[in-house]
Design a protein around this motif. Structure first.
Motif, PDB file in Angstrom:
ATOM      1  N   THR A 217       1.390  -0.978   0.369  1.00 45.25           N
ATOM      2  CA  THR A 217      -0.359   0.224   0.019  1.00 45.25           C
ATOM      3  C   THR A 217       1.236   1.372  -0.155  1.00 45.25           C
ATOM      4  O   THR A 217       0.801   2.359  -0.571  1.00 45.25           O
ATOM      5  N   ILE A 218       1.984   1.216   1.020  1.00 49.38           N
ATOM      6  CA  ILE A 218       2.782   2.768   1.454  1.00 49.38           C
ATOM      7  C   ILE A 218       3.329   3.099  -0.771  1.00 49.38           C
ATOM      8  O   ILE A 218       3.406   3.900  -0.676  1.00 49.38           O
ATOM      9  N   ARG A 219       3.637   1.305  -1.098  1.00 45.00           N
ATOM     10  CA  ARG A 219       4.756   1.597  -1.734  1.00 45.00           C
ATOM     11  C   ARG A 219       3.634   2.372  -2.687  1.00 45.00           C
ATOM     12  O   ARG A 219       4.493   2.962  -4.645  1.00 45.00           O
ATOM     13  N   ALA A 220       2.560   1.701  -3.412  1.00 45.32           N
ATOM     14  CA  ALA A 220       1.488   2.569  -4.802  1.00 45.32           C
ATOM     15  C   ALA A 220       1.116   4.057  -4.381  1.00 45.32           C
ATOM     16  O   ALA A 220       1.507   4.791  -5.467  1.00 45.32           O
ATOM     17  N   VAL A 221       0.696   4.159  -3.019  1.00 49.64           N
ATOM     18  CA  VAL A 221       0.220   5.845  -2.128  1.00 49.64           C
ATOM     19  C   VAL A 221       1.822   6.277  -2.392  1.00 49.64           C
ATOM     20  O   VAL A 221       1.432   7.817  -2.403  1.00 49.64           O
ATOM     21  N   ALA A 222       2.664   6.506  -2.122  1.00 49.05           N
ATOM     22  CA  ALA A 222       3.578   7.337  -1.600  1.00 49.05           C
ATOM     23  C   ALA A 222       5.640   6.502  -2.159  1.00 49.05           C
ATOM     24  O   ALA A 222       6.037   6.312  -0.639  1.00 49.05           O
ATOM     25  N   PRO A 223       5.161   6.064  -3.114  1.00 49.81           N
ATOM     26  CA  PRO A 223       6.738   5.844  -4.244  1.00 49.81           C
ATOM     27  C   PRO A 223       7.792   6.348  -3.418  1.00 49.81           C
ATOM     28  O   PRO A 223       8.426   6.239  -3.641  1.00 49.81           O
ATOM     29  N   HIS A 224       7.903   7.938  -2.938  1.00 46.18           N
ATOM     30  CA  HIS A 224       8.517   8.978  -2.680  1.00 46.18           C
ATOM     31  C   HIS A 224       9.149   8.302  -1.897  1.00 46.18           C
ATOM     32  O   HIS A 224      10.795   8.784  -0.970  1.00 46.18           O
ATOM     33  N   LEU A 225       8.400   7.743  -0.696  1.00 44.66           N
ATOM     34  CA  LEU A 225       8.752   6.735   1.036  1.00 44.66           C
ATOM     35  C   LEU A 225      10.133   5.750   1.428  1.00 44.66           C
ATOM     36  O   LEU A 225       9.508   5.084   0.007  1.00 44.66           O
ATOM     37  N   ASP A 226      10.557   5.794   2.176  1.00 44.59           N
ATOM     38  CA  ASP A 226      11.001   4.782   2.402  1.00 44.59           C
ATOM     39  C   ASP A 226       9.766   3.613   2.819  1.00 44.59           C
ATOM     40  O   ASP A 226       9.051   3.675   4.140  1.00 44.59           O
TER      41      ASP A 226
END
Length: 377
Positions: A217-226
């Motif tokens: 989920t995190i990679r999909a919505v915030a690819p700029h974050l770790d």
């Protein structure tokens, strides 16, 4: 006589476990299951009584047929009379008088079909207040209409097993969140908090969470974050929720029926989080649990479900999956498994890819038991 909350230890069923609608669906499904079971062994084997005090397969089928007929009569009296005393069943006399052991295995199911349909049709017309009306079979023993339905469902299921255990080469696999655990409200708060913390649209973030691993989920919505660092933050928010993850009230009843079966859990969560929630709700530890750490690709990829099938040593087509999210349905179908979707978190149109759909886990029970009983694909 069994009481209102009777628990059949040998079958793992309490009379009050299935909802009235689920109990009636169990009853409606039983004639077809007896029909599949009766014709297969040689006729002499079917008519053989396996032990003293036990009946043959035709006798058990006739007994269930008689139960539905008698309970239909009892319904009528209980709904129109004040606490009537029903006539006793006299099971052994009925079996002898009806020459049940000599009945043709192909002739019994049609009669069973008619009585089950008639009984279910009558019960389906009962209004909510009428479920508590009672009969008094013995002094100081009141049995409600609801009890009669629960016992009728139990009798059919119990004696189906008396005829012969069903195939054990099938398995049921459960998702956790939205299926066994009611985590929707708590997770909505967690993801909204994280989205707001990172300046993201909470609704957009939430739409990417269902059935997926948090890191995906995190990679999909915030690819700029770790993703790994953000997942640690999400878990901190999760810890603040404490015990806000109750199990669904019907989960225990369904799992009790599967205690002698092969079953397991495939979840996008983590074992150290999932197991305490199941245990806190009184659910048993799954025989196998595939979590997000055991797969390289989470749902909708089929890897988790295929791993579960391998661990249970069951072919993927012989696995039934209970899911609540489109990503999970997609994963199970991609694995070649049959899928029942429960409408606990998503509307019906988003679950159209599932083979079957039910409102709750309890309502899915007849579908589960019928699927397990199908020994031939």
């Amino acid at each position: 006589m069994p009481d209102e909350g009777h628990h059949c230890a040998s079958r793992g069923l309490r009379y009050g476990d299935p909802t009235p609608s689920a109990a009636l669906e169990l009853i409606r499904s039983q004639p077809a299951r007896y029909r599949r079971r009766l014709p297969h062994p040689p006729i002499d084997a079917l008519r053989r009584r396996p032990a003293p005090g036990a009946w043959s397969a035709p006798e058990y089928a006739c007994h269930v047929h008689d139960r539905y007929d008698v309970y239909g009569t009892r319904f009528g009296r209980t709904l129109t009379e004040h606490e009537p005393t029903p006539e006793p069943m006299r099971d052994d006399e009925r079996a002898e008088q009806g020459a049940c052991n000599q009945q043709s295995p192909t002739a019994v199911p049609p009669d069973l079909d008619r009585n089950a349909d008639r009984f279910a049709a009558l019960a389906s017309e009962i209004s909510a207040p009428q479920w508590s009306r009672s009969a008094v079979p013995l002094p100081r023993e009141r049995r409600t209409v609801g009890w009669m339905v629960g016992q009728a469902a139990h009798v059919g299921l119990h004696h189906l097993h008396d005829i012969g255990a069903t195939s054990t080469d099938r398995a049921v696999l459960f998702d956790v969140d939205g299926v066994l655990v009611d985590s929707y409200p708590a997770y909505r708060r967690i993801w909204s908090r994280w989205a707001t913390h990172r300046g993201l649209d909470p609704d957009l973030v939430w739409s990417h969470t269902h059935g997926r691993r948090p890191v995906d989920t995190i990679r999909a919505v915030a690819p700029h974050l770790d993703a790994a660092a953000e997942y640690r933050l999400v878990r901190e928010f999760m810890a603040h929720e404490g015990d806000s993850f109750p199990v669904y009230p019907d989960a225990a009843a369904v799992l009790r029926l599967l205690r002698d079966r092969r079953w397991g859990v495939v979840t996008s969560g983590r074992t150290p989080t999932v197991l305490p929630r199941l245990r806190a709700g009184g659910l048993p530890d799954p025989p196998i649990l595939v979590d997000s750490s055991q797969v390289r690709r989470g749902k909708p990829d089929p890897e988790g479900y295929l791993r579960a099938a391998r661990l249970l040593d069951v072919p993927a087509p012989d696995c039934l999956v209970i899911e609540d999210a489109p990503a999970g349905v997609e994963a199970a179908r991609a694995a070649g498994m049959t899928v029942i979707a429960v409408r606990t978190t998503h509307p019906d149109e988003e679950l159209a890819a599932a083979h079957h759909r039910a409102d709750t886990l309890s309502d899915a029970l007849p579908l589960i038991t019928d699927w397990l009983d199908r020994t031939h694909r």
